[in-house]
Design a protein around this motif. Sequence first.
Motif, PDB file in Angstrom:
ATOM      1  N   PRO A 177       0.824  -1.212   0.000  1.00 23.30           N
ATOM      2  CA  PRO A 177       0.000   0.000   0.000  1.00 23.30           C
ATOM      3  C   PRO A 177       0.855   1.256   0.000  1.00 23.30           C
ATOM      4  N   PRO A 178       0.307   2.373  -0.454  1.00 19.64           N
ATOM      5  CA  PRO A 178       1.042   3.644  -0.407  1.00 19.64           C
ATOM      6  C   PRO A 178       1.092   4.198   1.013  1.00 19.64           C
ATOM      7  N   HIS A 179       2.089   5.058   1.262  1.00 17.70           N
ATOM      8  CA  HIS A 179       2.277   5.653   2.586  1.00 17.70           C
ATOM      9  C   HIS A 179       2.509   7.148   2.455  1.00 17.70           C
ATOM     10  N   ASN A 180       2.550   7.808   3.583  1.00 16.47           N
ATOM     11  CA  ASN A 180       2.796   9.244   3.627  1.00 16.47           C
ATOM     12  C   ASN A 180       4.300   9.514   3.627  1.00 16.47           C
ATOM     13  N   LEU A 181       4.746  10.414   2.745  1.00 19.44           N
ATOM     14  CA  LEU A 181       6.177  10.673   2.574  1.00 19.44           C
ATOM     15  C   LEU A 181       6.820  11.182   3.857  1.00 19.44           C
ATOM     16  N   GLY A 182       6.152  12.092   4.548  1.00 18.92           N
ATOM     17  CA  GLY A 182       6.724  12.631   5.779  1.00 18.92           C
ATOM     18  C   GLY A 182       6.940  11.565   6.830  1.00 18.92           C
ATOM     19  N   GLU A 183       5.968  10.657   6.981  1.00 15.04           N
ATOM     20  CA  GLU A 183       6.111   9.579   7.958  1.00 15.04           C
ATOM     21  C   GLU A 183       7.236   8.632   7.565  1.00 15.04           C
ATOM     22  N   LEU A 184       7.341   8.334   6.267  1.00 19.06           N
ATOM     23  CA  LEU A 184       8.407   7.434   5.801  1.00 19.06           C
ATOM     24  C   LEU A 184       9.782   8.026   6.080  1.00 19.06           C
ATOM     25  N   ILE A 185       9.955   9.312   5.798  1.00 22.21           N
ATOM     26  CA  ILE A 185      11.258   9.935   6.021  1.00 22.21           C
ATOM     27  C   ILE A 185      11.568  10.013   7.514  1.00 22.21           C
ATOM     28  N   GLY A 186      10.549  10.265   8.319  1.00 23.43           N
ATOM     29  CA  GLY A 186      10.769  10.263   9.768  1.00 23.43           C
ATOM     30  C   GLY A 186      11.252   8.908  10.252  1.00 23.43           C
ATOM     31  N   GLY A 187      10.611   7.832   9.775  1.00 22.09           N
ATOM     32  CA  GLY A 187      11.041   6.487  10.153  1.00 22.09           C
ATOM     33  C   GLY A 187      12.411   6.153   9.617  1.00 22.09           C
ATOM     34  N   THR A 188      12.698   6.599   8.386  1.00 25.24           N
ATOM     35  CA  THR A 188      14.001   6.307   7.776  1.00 25.24           C
ATOM     36  C   THR A 188      15.133   6.996   8.534  1.00 25.24           C
ATOM     37  N   ILE A 189      14.930   8.243   8.900  1.00 23.45           N
ATOM     38  CA  ILE A 189      15.964   8.962   9.660  1.00 23.45           C
ATOM     39  C   ILE A 189      16.163   8.328  11.032  1.00 23.45           C
ATOM     40  N   HIS A 190      15.059   7.882  11.657  1.00 22.94           N
ATOM     41  CA  HIS A 190      15.185   7.212  12.956  1.00 22.94           C
ATOM     42  C   HIS A 190      16.000   5.930  12.823  1.00 22.94           C
ATOM     43  N   LEU A 191      15.763   5.171  11.760  1.00 19.48           N
ATOM     44  CA  LEU A 191      16.528   3.944  11.532  1.00 19.48           C
ATOM     45  C   LEU A 191      17.991   4.274  11.232  1.00 19.48           C
ATOM     46  N   LEU A 192      18.227   5.372  10.511  1.00 18.01           N
ATOM     47  CA  LEU A 192      19.598   5.788  10.212  1.00 18.01           C
ATOM     48  C   LEU A 192      20.362   6.091  11.494  1.00 18.01           C
ATOM     49  N   ASP A 193      19.721   6.767  12.413  1.00 15.26           N
ATOM     50  CA  ASP A 193      20.363   7.148  13.666  1.00 15.26           C
ATOM     51  C   ASP A 193      20.389   6.023  14.688  1.00 15.26           C
ATOM     52  N   ASN A 194      19.422   5.072  14.554  1.00 13.39           N
ATOM     53  CA  ASN A 194      19.309   3.978  15.528  1.00 13.39           C
ATOM     54  C   ASN A 194      19.146   2.652  14.779  1.00 13.39           C
ATOM     55  N   PRO A 195      20.250   2.106  14.256  1.00  8.29           N
ATOM     56  CA  PRO A 195      20.151   0.874  13.464  1.00  8.29           C
ATOM     57  C   PRO A 195      19.545  -0.304  14.232  1.00  8.29           C
ATOM     58  N   GLY A 196      19.621  -0.282  15.549  1.00  8.54           N
ATOM     59  CA  GLY A 196      19.089  -1.390  16.340  1.00  8.54           C
ATOM     60  C   GLY A 196      17.643  -1.205  16.770  1.00  8.54           C
ATOM     61  N   CYS A 197      16.956  -0.218  16.209  1.00  9.20           N
ATOM     62  CA  CYS A 197      15.587   0.044  16.628  1.00  9.20           C
ATOM     63  C   CYS A 197      14.672  -1.105  16.224  1.00  9.20           C
ATOM     64  N   THR A 198      13.525  -1.194  16.877  1.00  9.07           N
ATOM     65  CA  THR A 198      12.565  -2.266  16.601  1.00  9.07           C
ATOM     66  C   THR A 198      11.516  -1.776  15.603  1.00  9.07           C
ATOM     67  N   ILE A 199      10.747  -2.733  15.114  1.00  4.13           N
ATOM     68  CA  ILE A 199       9.655  -2.389  14.202  1.00  4.13           C
ATOM     69  C   ILE A 199       8.608  -1.561  14.942  1.00  4.13           C
ATOM     70  N   ALA A 200       8.415  -1.852  16.215  1.00  2.91           N
ATOM     71  CA  ALA A 200       7.477  -1.059  17.013  1.00  2.91           C
ATOM     72  C   ALA A 200       7.933   0.397  17.092  1.00  2.91           C
ATOM     73  N   ASP A 201       9.252   0.600  17.184  1.00  5.31           N
ATOM     74  CA  ASP A 201       9.782   1.970  17.196  1.00  5.31           C
ATOM     75  C   ASP A 201       9.472   2.668  15.877  1.00  5.31           C
ATOM     76  N   LEU A 202       9.664   1.945  14.775  1.00  6.55           N
ATOM     77  CA  LEU A 202       9.405   2.536  13.456  1.00  6.55           C
ATOM     78  C   LEU A 202       7.927   2.861  13.283  1.00  6.55           C
ATOM     79  N   MET A 203       7.061   2.026  13.879  1.00  8.70           N
ATOM     80  CA  MET A 203       5.626   2.279  13.748  1.00  8.70           C
ATOM     81  C   MET A 203       5.198   3.509  14.535  1.00  8.70           C
ATOM     82  N   GLY A 204       6.072   3.999  15.405  1.00  6.14           N
ATOM     83  CA  GLY A 204       5.807   5.276  16.054  1.00  6.14           C
ATOM     84  C   GLY A 204       5.921   6.434  15.084  1.00  6.14           C
ATOM     85  N   PHE A 205       6.690   6.253  14.012  1.00  5.42           N
ATOM     86  CA  PHE A 205       6.827   7.271  12.972  1.00  5.42           C
ATOM     87  C   PHE A 205       5.914   6.975  11.780  1.00  5.42           C
ATOM     88  N   ILE A 206       5.937   5.719  11.332  1.00  2.00           N
ATOM     89  CA  ILE A 206       5.123   5.307  10.185  1.00  2.00           C
ATOM     90  C   ILE A 206       3.819   4.745  10.736  1.00  2.00           C
TER      91      ILE A 206
END
Length: 815
Positions: A177-206
């Motif tokens: 499915p399509p997603h919101n660009l702002g949410e995707l970039i927020g999650g991507t930057i969080h993963l960039l800064d925190n490579p060990g983050c969980t999927i639950a952490d990413l779902m806080g952004f996406i």
Amino acid sequence: MTNTISIESELKKSYLEYSLSVIIGRAIPDVRDGLKPVHRRIMFAQHDLGNSYNRAYKKSARVVGDVIGKYHPHGDSAVYDALVRMAQDFSMRDPLVDGQGNFGSIDGDAAAAMRYTEVRMARLASEFLADIDKNTVDFRPNYDNTLQEPVVLPTKVPNLLLNGTAGIAVGMATNIPPHNLGELIGGTIHLLDNPGCTIADLMGFIKGPDFPTGATIFGGQGLVDAYTSGRGSIKIRGVMEVEEKKGNRQSIVVREIPYAVNKSTLVEKIAQLVNDKRIEGITDLRDESDRNGIRIVMDLKRGSIPDIIINQLYKFTPLETSFGINMMAVVKNRPMLLNIKEVLSYFLDHRREVIIRRTKFDLDKAEKRVHILEGLRIAVDNIDEVVKIIRASASAVEAKANLMERFELSEIQAQAILDMRLQRLTGLEREKLMEEYAELLKRIEYFKSILENEDVLKGVIRDELMEVDKTYTTPRKSELLRHDLDSIDIEDLIADDEAVITLSRRGYIKRTPLTNYQAQRRGGKGISGVQTSDGDFIQNFMLTTNHKWLLLFTNFGKMFKIKAHQVPEGSRYAKGAHIANLLPLDKDEHIATAMSLQDMSSERFFLFVTKRGMIKRSPMDLYQNCRTTGLKAVNLKEGDELMGVQEVNPDADCILATRNGTAIRFNIRDARPMGRVTAGVKGISLRGDDEVVSAVTTSDGERFELLTVSEGGFGKRTHIEQYRIQSRGGKGILNMRLTDKTGSVIGACLVNDTDDIILLTSGNKIIRMKVEEISLTRGRATQGVRLVRMDEDVNVAGFDLVMDPTETEEEDTED
């Protein structure tokens, strides 16, 4: 000698190659740029044409021609269809093509021919192709080895999740499915800064998908499963609102519809359901959609409950759909099922590679330029000697060699000095030369820091992502609810009020609130009831509540099962809807009796009684699973019909009353429990053309009196002790003395003083009276008292019991 080839192994090998070709080359997108080959080629062809967002539009046929002529060895219609979809704002969350002309509609209208429409790349598409000329991605030969095409685009946008994709390959499919660009970039930057983050952490952004058509997403466990494992399912509901209109009327307006739903087909589906009376209460349906958005208007009948109709629309139309998420993508030429963290990780890996390759390209270019500038600086500092050497040389080759020898220059530096214009000798130009040299030294230092320091590299990735976010992000369109969709039972929206179900001999059925009928005194003329046609009369008349099951048993021994609230509601005067709109009845088949229940278990029993005196006791759970086509409830002998069915207690006694005024009382245990498809046993031996008209049991608590009603409007209330217990199958005893004035018996029931009864005449008059107003007879063999006055040629057609009435008594009225 001919080589022998195993056909089995050859087929396996060829089909594997074919399937891989479809998977990699057509149906499944690359995880890095989120594009299938056709979309990638469309964008690269436009880049070659210079068809950018700030240039004039070009004919779609021009773009399609370049794509199939240079890169895509398939039909033009396939390429144009892909191009059209990339321009549709209802298909793509962020369109990659800016179209001018008719590119189709959400109603399913096709786009105009490619010779009529014009396109150019959307501004966002420029971020997909940025730095492609800096050796950021690999190229490969096109299909005829005459040109080079990119293997992947150096995109700055996580497009696999941004616009999503759908594709069916060989043995696998993808549906993202399509997603919101702002949410995707927020999650991507969080993963960039925190490579060990969980999927639950990413779902806080996406938060979840964001569809271009809006609607409401129920992202409960299905969304968690999809983001965690790559597979899951979510529910999508269109957005409806209720508008108040003049005259105390209301309208339901559809503002948003689920993704990929054809609006025109949706309107047709709603109209069909209204015509088929599966959805009732809608008087008018209009599509008022325009360029400002979707607006489907449904005007409601006065008094309709909007919430009920809204939930019926969700249940029966595509206004509620499921979206099965399947995040399959190509990773290093292999299809893989990915979770959301893996998708973003591969995108970040791609960005790292692109930036490193771009940096190396820029560093090499800067170092080459610095090398030249160092030579020019030497020449400017020694300009008189340089001029002298050049003038003394016989040729350019000799001059170059002499310069290289004198100042220890490279061939490139010497050639640059020879190519230098005399204007570079001015003071201003010399100053610019030194500024450029100093700036290049700084850039070289910066490029080297990117290649040598991971933190600097991350900073570049972060800055570019934030710039994309700042430039292109738009507000979320879909509302996301972080819980599963609990289906709302329509019954929860319907009050469990008491109602009267009436069914005429010709099959017209309706449901009327019990409050429409008020209590009257004995002997009154009654109030107007059902308006039936000539020759028709009410045959079944029963009391129930809206939430109970309505069990309809036909004279052929079949059972149908519907909820009472599914019976169309009508006023006291309404004719009702024909039963054929609800049940599939055969020719000459009609409803013999009806009863209502809340549940059916093995501890509860049905008692079936036929007109010829046969009875059968069967557990209710045998009739639990009733198909819409009906269920065989009892086997009937030739010439016999089912008279009635009721719930019985095995410890109770049963009284069968016949048309000619006889009755028999026996214990229910005399009829052993039997299976569903059986004929039963004899309950009473009938004389002549006599037939059973009623079967009552003594399990009704303190109701110890039998009320017998005749078609002439007479009623007789007798204590059941006047009916001795006999053996099942006997001829019975006299129940009511019949005369020409009383007419035949139409039925009997057990009553007490606190009850009311409702009588319905063949003249469609209804009267309600208290049982205590009917005299209790000392003897059994009497004709009773008159219950209702009737006109000539009018008979009592039916009656039913109202237990513990609460309505206030009214004087005689006549409508």
